[in-house]
Design an enzyme around this catalytic site. Structure first.
Site, short mmCIF file in Angstrom:
data_model
loop_
_atom_site.label_atom_id
_atom_site.label_comp_id
_atom_site.label_asym_id
_atom_site.label_seq_id
_atom_site.Cartn_x
_atom_site.Cartn_y
_atom_site.Cartn_z
N TRP A 129 0.80 -1.23 0.00
CA TRP A 129 0.00 0.00 0.00
C TRP A 129 0.82 1.27 0.00
O TRP A 129 0.29 2.36 -0.20
CB TRP A 129 -0.89 0.02 1.26
N ASN A 130 2.14 1.17 0.26
CA ASN A 130 2.89 2.41 0.52
C ASN A 130 3.11 3.26 -0.73
O ASN A 130 3.10 4.48 -0.68
CB ASN A 130 4.20 2.11 1.24
N SER A 205 6.05 -7.22 3.14
CA SER A 205 7.01 -7.43 4.22
C SER A 205 7.80 -8.73 4.03
O SER A 205 7.35 -9.66 3.33
CB SER A 205 6.25 -7.49 5.55
N THR A 208 5.67 -11.88 5.25
CA THR A 208 4.69 -12.42 4.30
C THR A 208 5.39 -12.97 3.06
O THR A 208 4.99 -14.00 2.52
CB THR A 208 3.66 -11.33 3.89
N GLU A 226 9.61 -8.39 -3.66
CA GLU A 226 10.17 -7.08 -3.33
C GLU A 226 9.79 -6.79 -1.89
O GLU A 226 8.62 -6.50 -1.60
CB GLU A 226 9.61 -5.99 -4.26
N LEU A 227 10.77 -6.88 -1.00
CA LEU A 227 10.46 -6.88 0.43
C LEU A 227 11.04 -5.65 1.13
O LEU A 227 11.43 -4.69 0.49
CB LEU A 227 10.96 -8.17 1.06
N CYS A 260 10.01 1.51 1.04
CA CYS A 260 10.88 0.35 1.20
C CYS A 260 12.33 0.78 1.21
O CYS A 260 13.15 0.22 1.92
CB CYS A 260 10.63 -0.66 0.09
N TRP A 423 15.63 -3.13 -10.02
CA TRP A 423 15.26 -2.91 -8.61
C TRP A 423 15.20 -4.29 -7.97
O TRP A 423 14.35 -5.10 -8.32
CB TRP A 423 13.91 -2.19 -8.54
P1 NAD Z 1 2.35 -7.03 4.03
O1 NAD Z 1 3.35 -8.13 3.93
O2 NAD Z 1 1.65 -6.85 5.33
O3 NAD Z 1 1.21 -7.20 2.93
C1 NAD Z 1 1.51 -7.22 1.56
C2 NAD Z 1 0.40 -7.90 0.80
O4 NAD Z 1 0.34 -9.27 1.19
C3 NAD Z 1 -0.99 -7.32 1.04
O5 NAD Z 1 -1.66 -7.28 -0.18
C4 NAD Z 1 -1.61 -8.33 1.99
O6 NAD Z 1 -3.02 -8.38 1.90
C5 NAD Z 1 -1.01 -9.63 1.49
N1 NAD Z 1 -0.96 -10.72 2.47
C6 NAD Z 1 -0.86 -10.61 3.82
N2 NAD Z 1 -0.81 -11.85 4.36
C7 NAD Z 1 -0.90 -12.73 3.34
C8 NAD Z 1 -0.91 -14.16 3.27
N3 NAD Z 1 -0.83 -14.93 4.36
N4 NAD Z 1 -1.00 -14.73 2.06
C9 NAD Z 1 -1.07 -13.99 0.93
N5 NAD Z 1 -1.09 -12.64 0.94
C10 NAD Z 1 -0.99 -12.02 2.13
O7 NAD Z 1 3.14 -5.70 3.62
P2 NAD Z 1 2.61 -4.21 3.54
O8 NAD Z 1 2.39 -3.69 4.92
O9 NAD Z 1 1.51 -4.09 2.57
O10 NAD Z 1 3.85 -3.46 2.90
C11 NAD Z 1 4.91 -2.94 3.65
C12 NAD Z 1 6.15 -3.74 3.40
O11 NAD Z 1 6.41 -3.79 1.99
C13 NAD Z 1 7.38 -3.11 4.00
O12 NAD Z 1 8.17 -4.11 4.58
C14 NAD Z 1 8.08 -2.50 2.78
O13 NAD Z 1 9.45 -2.30 2.95
C15 NAD Z 1 7.76 -3.49 1.71
N6 NAD Z 1 7.89 -2.89 0.38
C16 NAD Z 1 8.94 -3.27 -0.42
C17 NAD Z 1 9.11 -2.69 -1.66
C18 NAD Z 1 10.27 -3.05 -2.54
O14 NAD Z 1 10.28 -2.61 -3.69
N7 NAD Z 1 11.23 -3.81 -2.10
C19 NAD Z 1 8.20 -1.73 -2.10
C20 NAD Z 1 7.13 -1.38 -1.28
C21 NAD Z 1 6.99 -1.98 -0.03
#
Ligand code: NAD
Length: 453
Positions: A129-130, A205, A208, A226-227, A260, A423
């Site tokens: 969502w960010n 994250s 996940t 992408e975490l 991220c 990336w």
């Molecule tokens: P999150 O892991 O909580 O959720 C991400 C997605 O996974 C959401 O759509 C969520 O509904 C889904 N999800 C959650 N549990 C699941 C499951 N058990 N099975 C399948 N899908 C599931 O992360 P977030 O809070 O949305 O995003 C923040 C994280 O994303 C931060 O750690 C950030 O650094 C990372 N991020 C990384 C990048 C990158 O390019 N590396 C970019 C943006 C965000």
């Protein structure tokens, strides 16, 4: 599912979540539609995306307003994200033909050989969502251009933006069954993991992402992750301290630190440490907290209320272990999920704030005696997304950048992503690459032709 405005805690809208049955139906529809989409000439698929870019820009006021309302980012940052997303998407429009064209490997002799790039099939894009537009574009644009069908699940915190994206893709000519949106949270994501898809592309994250990689492992299909990150910034002793402090504040606090590749920890050479900390605090105090729709507001609310507890816990842990709190440190006293921009000094790697992803407006600044100590601390992390070094000496910067175990390194800049460069994260920051030609080829599979005739 209730969509809440994080700046006011008011209900924006109720939306209908997908059920197991509707997700199964969407999967079956995409499975049928994908083959025909792959037969559409590449130029026509690309033309749809070019049209999508136009529509995103033409409707940017409404799309930005929804984005700001549901994630709480300042309106000018929401508009910036739309422009950035369209810029990325345009990179794919301009470059995909070059990288998806068939390649002749052997043209002489009895057996000729060529490589043809074929789509993976139906892929899942489980998104964050960010920066919902930017991180989505990294995946669904090259996937669609490559001839795949996409089951796109936006984060439950950016559903309206996901719906706007789907709407514009359909209006641009992408068939509805080629791009299906799956509305919901964890359960909807789990339902996608149960399906026999041809690839899983996830942004979110580490926790996940690791789970998804484990769940998908037995399917033997591509998984892209992408975490998160814990990106370090190192300030050498030969810099213009004020200018670098301004870059550091922007890197740490843009989008409320919910990036991220936000700067998540800062190391400063002892010779300029005091001056840097003073300049950093002075700069940080100029950031205006306000409603994201207010003119000049730079610090909006956190998107998710639960993150305030993570940040408060990092502050409590750090101060209990000897850190000094120079700014902020607690939730702001106003409606909405606001947290004060927070600066901690006298920090060490014993503290969570220097080791765990914060994903909020909080930063630890640590003094180091020399480059060797800085490098040792910078690489003391399971994450590996990006690292930055600020110095006027290019060879010094290059020596330090070569030591970093991260997918991206920055010299005299930070917190930036470019469509022309891959990336990618290492370690807990992910698997695979998006953007650049790596990110075009990530959504196709090569077929080798050996031709005797
Ligand atoms: P999150 O892991 O909580 O959720 C991400 C997605 O996974 C959401 O759509 C969520 O509904 C889904 N999800 C959650 N549990 C699941 C499951 N058990 N099975 C399948 N899908 C599931 O992360 P977030 O809070 O949305 O995003 C923040 C994280 O994303 C931060 O750690 C950030 O650094 C990372 N991020 C990384 C990048 C990158 O390019 N590396 C970019 C943006 C965000």
């Amino acid at each position: 599912m209730k969509i809440i405005n994080p700046a006011t805690e008011e209900l924006i809208k109720d939306v209908q979540e997908d059920s197991q049955t509707s997700i199964q139906q969407k999967f079956e529809a995409t499975k049928k539609a994908q083959k025909a989409w792959a037969q559409v000439p590449l130029k026509e698929r690309i033309a749809c995306i070019a049209k999508f870019n136009e529509l995103m820009l033409a409707n940017s006021d409404k799309i930005a307003a929804d984005l700001t309302a549901e994630v709480g980012k300042p309106l000018d940052q929401a508009k910036g994200e739309i422009n950035g997303g369209v810029g990325r998407s345009q990179y794919f429009v301009d470059n995909s033909e070059k990288y998806l064209a068939e390649e002749w490997a052997v043209t002489e002799g009895g057996t000729k050989e060529k490589i043809v790039y074929e789509p993976l099939g139906v892929i899942a894009n489980i998104s964050a969502w960010n920066y919902p537009i930017l991180v989505g574009v990294n995946v669904f644009i090259p996937a669609l251009i490559g001839g795949n069908a996409v089951l796109y699940k936006p984060s439950e915190f950016s559903t309206l933006t996901g719906l706007n994206i789907a709407d514009k893709l359909w209006e641009a000519g992408i068939p509805k069954d080629v791009f299906q949106i799956v509305v919901g949270g964890k359960d909807a994501g789990e339902a996608l993991l149960d399906l026999p898809l041809d690839g899983y592309f996830f942004t979110g994250s580490y926790r996940t992402g690791k789970y998804i990689a484990e769940r998908a492992a037995g399917k033997l299909v591509p998984v892209g992750l992408e975490l998160g990150g814990k990106d370090p910034m190192y300030v050498c002793d030969d810099v213009d301290v004020k200018a670098v402090a301004a870059s550091g504040v922007e890197g740490a606090f843009y989008n409320n630190g919910q990036s991220c590749c936000a700067v998540e920890r800062i190391y400063v050479h002892e010779k300029v440490y005091d001056a840097f900390v003073d300049a950093f605090i002075e700069e940080a105090k100029t950031m205006k907290m306000g409603l994201p729709t207010e003119d000049g507001a730079f610090i909006g609310p956190l998107t998710r209320p639960q993150q305030a507890d993570v940040l408060a816990d990092q502050v409590a842990d750090a101060t209990a272990k000897g850190a000094t709190l120079l700014l902020g440190g607690k939730a702001a006293e106003r409606p909405g999920y606001y947290f004060e921009p927070t600066v901690l000094t006298d920090v060490t790697h014993e503290m969570k704030v220097m080791m765990d992803e914060s994903f909020g407006p909080i930063i630890g600044i640590q003094k180091v005696k020399d480059d060797a100590e800085a490098v040792e601390l910078m690489i003391d992390t399971p994450y590996g997304l990006a690292s930055s070094v600020f110095t006027n000496d290019q060879s010094r910067a290059e020596r330090i950048m070569a030591e970093m175990n991260s997918g991206t390194v920055y010299w005299n800049c930070c917190d930036r992503v470019s469509p022309t460069s891959p990336w990618s994260g290492r370690g807990h920051s992910g698997l695979g690459s998006t953007l650049s030609h790596h990110g075009i080829r990530a959504f196709v599979q090569p077929k080798a032709y050996h031709l005797r005739g």
